[in-house]
Design a protein around this motif. Structure first.
Motif, PDB file in Angstrom:
ATOM      1  N   TRP A  30       0.812  -1.220   0.000  1.00  0.00           N
ATOM      2  CA  TRP A  30       0.000   0.000   0.000  1.00  0.00           C
ATOM      3  C   TRP A  30       0.839   1.261   0.000  1.00  0.00           C
TER       4      TRP A  30
ATOM      5  N   ARG B 243       1.594   2.022  -3.541  1.00  0.00           N
ATOM      6  CA  ARG B 243       0.391   2.503  -4.244  1.00  0.00           C
ATOM      7  C   ARG B 243       0.042   3.935  -3.845  1.00  0.00           C
ATOM      8  N   SER B 244       0.343   4.302  -2.598  1.00  0.00           N
ATOM      9  CA  SER B 244      -0.005   5.659  -2.148  1.00  0.00           C
ATOM     10  C   SER B 244       1.133   6.660  -2.372  1.00  0.00           C
TER      11      SER B 244
END
Length: 150
Positions: A92, A95-96
Motif C-alpha cells: 500500500w 500505491r499511495s
C-alpha cells in the motif's frame, strides 16, 4: 521509541517550547522480544497466540523452504536494504506514493544510516523469495522506528 527515551523527551521539550500540542500514543507493539537463557522466548504469550504462530509457520513451510535471516554488515546490508525498499514499495505504501524508495530525501537518509548507524534488516524468505522485512536502526543508542515491508 521506548517510553522514557531521551530522544522522545527532547522532542517533547522542543515541541512545547514552540507552542505545539503533543500527543504521544503507542502505534504498534515492538516485534522484538527480549531473550534470556532464564526465560522462554514465548513467556507471556497466550496459548491462542502461540497456536497461531505454529499454524502460520506450518502453512509457510507447506509452500517450501522458510528462512529468516538478519543482515547486519557490509555489502549484504545494502543489498538487504534494497530488498526492503522493494518489499515496502510492493504494498500500500507504494500505491499511495509514501514508500521510502519513492521519496528521494527519505531514501537518502536511510541509505546514509547504513554507514552511520548500527542497522539490522531481518528478512523472511519463502522458497527463496523475500516476503517480509523490517528495517531497524540503532542511532545514538536509541531505536528508530521499525518499518515493515510486506
Amino acid at each position: 521509541m521506548p517510553e522514557g527515551s531521551p530522544t522522545l523527551t527532547a522532542a517533547l521539550t522542543v515541541a512545547g517550547e514552540l507552542g505545539w500540542r503533543c500527543l504521544v500514543q503507542p502505534t504498534f507493539l515492538t516485534p522484538w522480544r527480549p531473550l534470556s537463557p532464564m526465560t522462554p522466548w514465548d513467556d507471556g504469550l497466550t496459548p491462542r497466540f502461540k497456536r497461531n504462530l505454529r499454524r502460520a509457520e506450518r502453512r509457510l513451510g507447506e509452500l517450501g523452504e522458510v528462512r529468516f535471516d538478519v543482515v547486519t554488515t557490509g555489502t549484504r546490508l545494502k543489498q538487504a536494504l534494497d530488498v526492503f525498499y522493494r518489499l515496502e514499495a510492493s504494498g500500500w505504501k507504494g500505491r499511495s506514493g509514501s514508500a521510502v524508495a519513492q521519496r528521494p530525501e527519505v531514501k537518502r537518509f536511510y541509505d546514509g544510516l547504513v554507514d552511520r548507524a548500527e542497522m539490522w534488516i531481518p528478512i523472511l524468505t519463502v522458497c527463496g523469495r523475500p516476503c517480509c522485512g523490517l528495517r531497524v536502526a540503532r542511532f545514538w543508542a536509541q531505536h528508530l522506528r521499525t518499518e515493515d515491508g510486506i
